[in-house]
Design a protein around this motif. Sequence first.
Motif, PDB file in Angstrom:
ATOM      1  N   ARG A  83      46.566   3.367 -20.025  1.00  0.00           N
ATOM      2  CA  ARG A  83      45.964   3.788 -18.760  1.00  0.00           C
ATOM      3  C   ARG A  83      44.480   4.112 -18.949  1.00  0.00           C
ATOM      4  NH1 ARG A  83      46.929   8.613 -15.069  1.00  0.00           N
ATOM      5  NH2 ARG A  83      46.225   7.769 -13.100  1.00  0.00           N
ATOM      6  N   TRP A  85      42.831   0.789 -18.967  1.00  0.00           N
ATOM      7  CA  TRP A  85      42.887   0.107 -17.687  1.00  0.00           C
ATOM      8  C   TRP A  85      42.036   0.800 -16.622  1.00  0.00           C
ATOM      9  CZ3 TRP A  85      44.163  -4.542 -16.289  1.00  0.00           C
ATOM     10  CH2 TRP A  85      44.398  -4.813 -14.937  1.00  0.00           C
ATOM     11  N   SER A  86      42.060   2.154 -16.606  1.00  0.00           N
ATOM     12  CA  SER A  86      41.393   2.879 -15.523  1.00  0.00           C
ATOM     13  C   SER A  86      39.993   3.363 -15.876  1.00  0.00           C
ATOM     14  CB  SER A  86      42.197   4.103 -15.104  1.00  0.00           C
ATOM     15  OG  SER A  86      43.521   3.782 -14.926  1.00  0.00           O
TER      16      SER A  86
END
Lengths: 317, 335
Positions: free
Chosen positions: A225, A228-229
């Motif tokens: 995450r 990805w973020s």
Amino acid sequence: MQDSSTIEAQAPVTQKRSRSLINKLMNMSDRSMAWLFIGPTVVILLLINIFPLLWTIYLSFTNYRANQPTRDIEWVGLRNYERLLNSEDIWGYLQVTAHFVCWTMILQTIIGFGLALLLNRNFKGSSFFSTVILIPMMLSPAVVGVFWTYLFQPQTGIMTYIINFFGNFGPVDFIGNVDLAPWGIVLVDTWMWSPYVMLICLAGLKSIPPSLYEAAEVDRASTFRKFWSITLPMVLPFLLLAVLFRFIENFKMFDLVNELTSGGPGSITELASINLKREAFEKWRTGYSSAFAIILFVTVFGAGNIFVKVLNRVKNR
Amino acid sequence: MAAVTLENVSKSFGKICAADQHNLEIRQGEFFVLLGPTGVGKTTLLRMLAGLDKPDQGRILLDGKDASNMAPYERDLAFVFQQYSLYPHMNVYDNLAFPLRSPIIGLSESTIKWRIEKVAELLKISHKLKNKATALSGGEMQRVAIGRALVREPSVYLMDEPLSSLDAKLRADLRIELKRIHEELGATFIYVTHDQIEAMSLADRIGIMNNGKLMQIGTPQEIYENPNSVYVAQRLGQPAINLLPVEALADQYPESATTIGLRTENIQLDKSGSGAFQGMVDWIEHLGDQNRLHVKLASEKLEILASPDSRLAAGDAISLTLKDPLFFNSEGHRI
Ligand SMILES: Nc1ncnc2c1ncn2[C@@H]1O[C@H](COP(=O)(O)OP(=O)(O)OP(=O)(O)O)[C@@H](O)[C@H]1O
Ligand SMILES: [Mg+2]
């Protein structure tokens, strides 16, 4: 005696004149000052960029041949363009170009970004590795072309040796074989230019403040995450910029591939720009090849603009 | 059981000792405030609790369990960072949603929305939810940072000077809100500030820090009334405690005392001249609800609060009587 007195008399006058020049410069408005600075550049740009472009556009409507400069130039209207767009060969060359551009972009993005992620880890010797990885990018394309021809040599080249490690394939000819040649040029270009994508991505990665990862960790984000973020959205503008440059460069690719295959075998690796050079400087169809050049220019310009729009949207999101 | 326990926790950066043998137990549900001037190691302490820095020595226990090898995400705490650390590429809503979208929690988008709207309203940032995190004023960013902690319901909240960039009114409002939230949630709060009013009004207990050391830990009242050193006494009370050499004032004082500490409540003012020491009002600061008297006393100066209706004027002669003054020895320790 007399001479020296006249000189003395004149001296203050020249001083006054030079002072007034300085005064003029000092009192110059910002706008004229700006023109003073960019003027020379604008003139050079007009001479070596804009004029040839306009001249090419003009020639593309004629049947001019540069090897027969004395012949009358005849205006042929859109005939060159008509012939070009109806020619099957041209679409073939554009297909070869598209294959080359797409695959190099995909591979260079993956490899360049991957290397950047690895080198951003700051392990021991990471700066040494990044210097070594950047070497291909700094070599001349002509040199790279020549020594990859040696590496690709079917009998003695190291590529045959490496591939036969994985099984008995016999001599492998990367630039003479019809099936392999399109991949041979992709391989060499990727080897040479992935470092460039890496360099720009690395700059993007370094610009992400570590405190964001700390905040994400406290917010219980997984490694995936966080990537990805945070990592991906913040590097994306850099990555897209690198890909844009590679797109433009590879669409115009000439030197490296000309050195490696010169478009062969047959016309399997004949990129648009290689064909263009053939038409212009082997067949001397200057008008026709000017039209081709304009078509290529418009294509790359349009695609580049779309790319820049996407880039800006990503940045302002 | 203690929510947070520190046992001999130390940490230094090169020659600077940012945490020197911390021993501390914070109860479940306690509001604990760390108070100290800049650079004494308050942030360092919070970062070690969050697992972002590793202590050089000592143990940290969370809920009685050794947390030394726990990663930040295993610790179930929220952190309001001093520099906000908002995600710059997201808007305010997504910043607030980030901790809630963690798969560990597994909330539906509608629950997330409901929670964010509640917190945004509380922090008065509802109208900024669509803004990019970089397109905010400093105070707004700070409230988003607070919000990012409040949307979650962890067992421990770590807050590093969360109200420092807000204006006085908003700060007072949010102070009350934080106190209310604390009572509502019953969670443990560890709160860093260098504002003594915040510390006094919020804290169940205060820890006063100096050079990486916890100098004194106690309830606000204990620390105010019974400071164990000059340093601690100087941190609390407005105007700051008056510190004078003992010879200047007291007629009888403990053997080793070198310094006497006087706050307003240790001094009885008298206009008539019947007090033990004679002085003169040098000048008066009028602050509206109170007056600050600057009193001259032989070669010393004192700052004392007085009510506005005391009818004193600059130049008036006054006399002082001492009530339970604080004595300190030459090392600054309380006697
Ligand atoms: N990563 C680091 N590297 C080196 N020194 C550090 C580091 N972090 C903090 N320090 C030093 O440790 C000491 C304590 O820092 P800390 O950030 O804990 O102070 P603080 O009490 O939070 O101060 P402030 O009120 O200004 O935020 C300071 O002297 C600081 O310079
Ligand atoms: Mg700090």
